[in-house]
Design an enzyme around this catalytic site. Structure first.
Site, PDB file in Angstrom:
ATOM      1  N   ALA A   2      -3.651  -7.123  -5.723  1.00  0.00           N
ATOM      2  CA  ALA A   2      -3.121  -7.911  -6.896  1.00  0.00           C
ATOM      3  C   ALA A   2      -2.816  -6.735  -8.072  1.00  0.00           C
ATOM      4  O   ALA A   2      -1.797  -6.959  -8.628  1.00  0.00           O
ATOM      5  CB  ALA A   2      -4.069  -8.855  -7.237  1.00  0.00           C
TER       6      ALA A   2
ATOM      7  N   CYS B  31     -13.262  -1.457   1.708  1.00  0.00           N
ATOM      8  CA  CYS B  31     -11.935  -1.628   2.017  1.00  0.00           C
ATOM      9  C   CYS B  31     -11.744  -1.698   3.542  1.00  0.00           C
ATOM     10  O   CYS B  31     -11.031  -2.325   4.107  1.00  0.00           O
ATOM     11  CB  CYS B  31     -10.903  -0.971   1.371  1.00  0.00           C
ATOM     12  SG  CYS B  31     -11.051   0.788   1.514  1.00  0.00           S
TER      13      CYS B  31
ATOM     14  N   GLY C 197      -2.614  -3.564  -7.625  1.00  0.00           N
ATOM     15  CA  GLY C 197      -1.471  -2.551  -7.305  1.00  0.00           C
ATOM     16  C   GLY C 197      -0.143  -3.215  -7.241  1.00  0.00           C
ATOM     17  O   GLY C 197       0.566  -2.279  -7.596  1.00  0.00           O
TER      18      GLY C 197
ATOM     19  N   GLU D  72      -3.718   2.887  -2.711  1.00  0.00           N
ATOM     20  CA  GLU D  72      -5.014   2.302  -1.574  1.00  0.00           C
ATOM     21  C   GLU D  72      -5.578   0.907  -2.140  1.00  0.00           C
ATOM     22  O   GLU D  72      -6.179   0.793  -3.056  1.00  0.00           O
ATOM     23  CB  GLU D  72      -5.749   3.619  -1.416  1.00  0.00           C
ATOM     24  CG  GLU D  72      -6.528   2.896  -0.041  1.00  0.00           C
ATOM     25  CD  GLU D  72      -7.723   1.962  -0.064  1.00  0.00           C
ATOM     26  OE1 GLU D  72      -7.330   1.104   0.368  1.00  0.00           O
ATOM     27  OE2 GLU D  72      -8.563   2.567  -0.634  1.00  0.00           O
TER      28      GLU D  72
ATOM     29  N   GLY E 107      -7.771   0.136  -5.428  1.00  0.00           N
ATOM     30  CA  GLY E 107      -8.328  -1.172  -5.816  1.00  0.00           C
ATOM     31  C   GLY E 107      -7.839  -2.149  -4.942  1.00  0.00           C
ATOM     32  O   GLY E 107      -7.370  -2.095  -3.608  1.00  0.00           O
ATOM     33  N   SER E 108      -7.374  -3.390  -5.602  1.00  0.00           N
ATOM     34  CA  SER E 108      -6.781  -4.724  -4.865  1.00  0.00           C
ATOM     35  C   SER E 108      -5.513  -4.617  -4.670  1.00  0.00           C
ATOM     36  O   SER E 108      -4.603  -4.081  -5.463  1.00  0.00           O
ATOM     37  CB  SER E 108      -7.460  -5.781  -5.500  1.00  0.00           C
ATOM     38  OG  SER E 108      -6.774  -6.071  -6.957  1.00  0.00           O
TER      39      SER E 108
END
Length: 527
Positions: free
Chosen positions: A242, A296, A244, A262, A239-240
């Site tokens: 932020a 991504c 993570g 990731e 994910g993002s």
């Protein structure tokens, strides 16, 4: 309750082998191509997290004792189920994410292949790295290394590859004897449920204990409770940055918990004067706008040498402007479908405006596009590509919401927006490629081996390609990044490595215990 035709159960959680319906509308996924169409609707229950974790913990002892060959039997059965239902899975991915059909089929086709890669114990196969070894320490003592599962693993999936990326965690985690609690993205709950249905069918058919794989639906509250739960042993997340970061903060006092994160990228592609320019343009256009810019690994930044800048930039702009945008289910060729949501489209358009207001030049203006269902956005969250020229890229960040951002700032815009800068040398190209806090993917287009070698050696990224684009990766290789892109837990062929930990043992077969200086042990004491 809304139930997509591809699903075998109504919207549900899966806990301890039992499907528990969660009727309601607190989480609703709509077709991005036709927002009036509901794909999945349910009301997740945050208290199900405790029950799902308990079920996974209960199943762990028996499942982890199963020999690898027996666990592999479950995965092989899942592989057959995935192949049989690939078309249905592709249709569901298309309907819930807005991916065009060829892209959705490609994702669905990856599920079974992950089993082959995971179980490969050949000379270069990933299973070799977690198979253990033994070495002689002296004539009577052997040193042995073996691998054990971490335990209960939380898998938090993204919306952009809602089947492939969670599957990439689940298959190796199960192979090594872990149990799972899966929490799909709240934007793609139906795909997450179908993936869980396929795994559960395989587990039941092979006689696995109830609770090896559990499913909890929900939004941020469910994700936070799961990733911060006291009784899990790992968090496998895509994910993002932020999100993570929040996961890492929640686990600062748990150094023994494995976190495999990731988290996106701001990926550069460098084009040098000696490159095959057609190859470079094709790859940069494809990789900037594939999946409507929602990968991504998408190319976010092109850095082109001044000697070829005019014709390369013009060609990229013409290529971007000629992409076919349309219904993901269309039978004619379509390259780009809609973005995942109305908010996602608004965010991309806002970023374009801020970059231009900050001094960037809009070479191709991205706009909201009316879909087949009607005007005013009612026909889907379609958007045209955007190409913006900037003076240079810088590692500083910024907040699009502030309205004032350097147009070359280090911001990942998750959509079809490409920025281009011109440089005069390889030194400047490498400097600007590295002008990012991310470090997922990078590419260079050149025929000069010395140029290529410098780029490979000096650019900081986990995936570095030559004469091919940044988007896409081989599951036969590691996949992961540096900085804000990851925490050195690459997935792909290296996913087995974060699904088990090594244990060292020394095995004595004789009676050579040493009485050290200052010790006294008498045989008579033991008579």
């Amino acid at each position: 309750m809304t139930q997509h035709a591809s699903l075998s159960h109504p919207p549900s959680d899966l806990i301890g082998g039992t499907w528990i319906p969660i009727a309601g509308d607190r989480v609703v996924s709509r077709s991005p191509a036709a927002p009036g169409r509901v794909v999945w609707s349910g009301s997740p229950r945050v208290e199900h997290v405790d029950k799902a974790v308990a079920a996974a913990r209960s199943a762990l002892p028996e499942w982890s004792r199963w020999p690898l060959a027996k666990r592999a039997g479950v995965l092989r059965r899942f592989q057959r189920i995935a192949a049989e239902r690939a078309e249905k899975m592709a249709e569901l991915i298309r309907d819930e994410t807005g991916k065009v059909m060829w892209d959705s089929k490609a994702e669905a086709g990856l599920l079974g292949g992950k089993v082959d890669i995971t179980l490969d114990d050949g000379a270069d196969g990933p299973m070799r790295r977690v198979s253990g070894f033994e070495t002689a320490l002296n004539p009577q003592k052997a040193g042995r290394c073996w691998f054990k599962p971490h335990g209960v693993m939380a898998v938090l999936g993204p919306f952009n590859f809602p089947a492939h990326l969670p599957n990439g965690h689940i298959v190796p985690a199960l192979a090594m004897g872990n149990t799972i609690v899966l929490k799909p993205s709240d934007k793609t709950p139906a795909v997450g449920q179908m993936l869980a249905e396929m795994f559960q069918e395989a587990l039941e058919a092979e006689g696995a204990p109830a609770g090896v794989l559990n499913l909890v639906q929900g939004a941020g509250d469910v994700a936070a409770k799961l990733s911060n739960h006291d009784d899990i042993d790992g968090v496998l997340f895509t994910g993002s940055w932020a999100v993570g970061r929040r996961i890492m903060e929640a686990n600062l006092d748990r150094p023994g918990r494995i976190l495999a994160l990731e988290m996106g990228g701001n990926n550069p592609a460098v084009i040098m004067p000696d490159a095959d320019l057609k190859q470079a343009v094709i790859e940069c256009v494809r990789c900037a706008f594939i999946t409507t810019g929602q990968r991504c690994t998408c190319t976010r930044r092109v850095i082109v040498h001044r000697e070829v800048a005019d014709k390369v930039i013009a060609a990229i702009c013409r290529g971007a402007s000629s992409l076919i945008i349309g219904d993901p289910a269309a039978t004619h060729p379509v390259f780009m479908g809609p973005l995942i949501s109305e908010q996602a489209r608004a965010d991309v358009l806002a970023a374009q405006k801020v970059f231009v207001n900050g001094g960037g030049e809009a070479l191709v203006q991205g706009t909201a596009v009316d879909g087949p269902g009607g005007g005013g956005g009612g026909g889907g969250w379609y958007i045209s590509p955007s190409v913006i020229r900037v003076d240079r890229f810088v590692a500083e960040g910024g907040d699009i919401r502030s309205g004032k951002v350097n147009p070359g700032a280090d911001i990942e815009v998750f959509g079809p927006l490409l920025r281009i800068a011109v440089v005069d040398s390889l030194d400047a190209a490498i400097e600007q490629a590295n002008a990012t806090r991310f470090g997922l993917a990078a590419s260079i287009f050149s025929k000069d081996q010395a140029t290529i070698d410098r780029f490979l050696g000096e650019v900081r990224a986990g995936c570095i390609n030559v004469n091919t684009g940044t988007a896409g990766a081989s599951s036969k290789l590691p996949f992961g990044g540096l900085g804000h892109s990851g925490n050195h837990r690459p997935a792909g062929a290296f996913s087995l490595d974060y699904c088990a930990y090594p244990v060292a043992g020394m095995i004595e077969s004789g009676d050579a215990a040493v009485v050290s200086p200052g010790m006294t042990i008498e045989d008579s004491w033991l008579r």
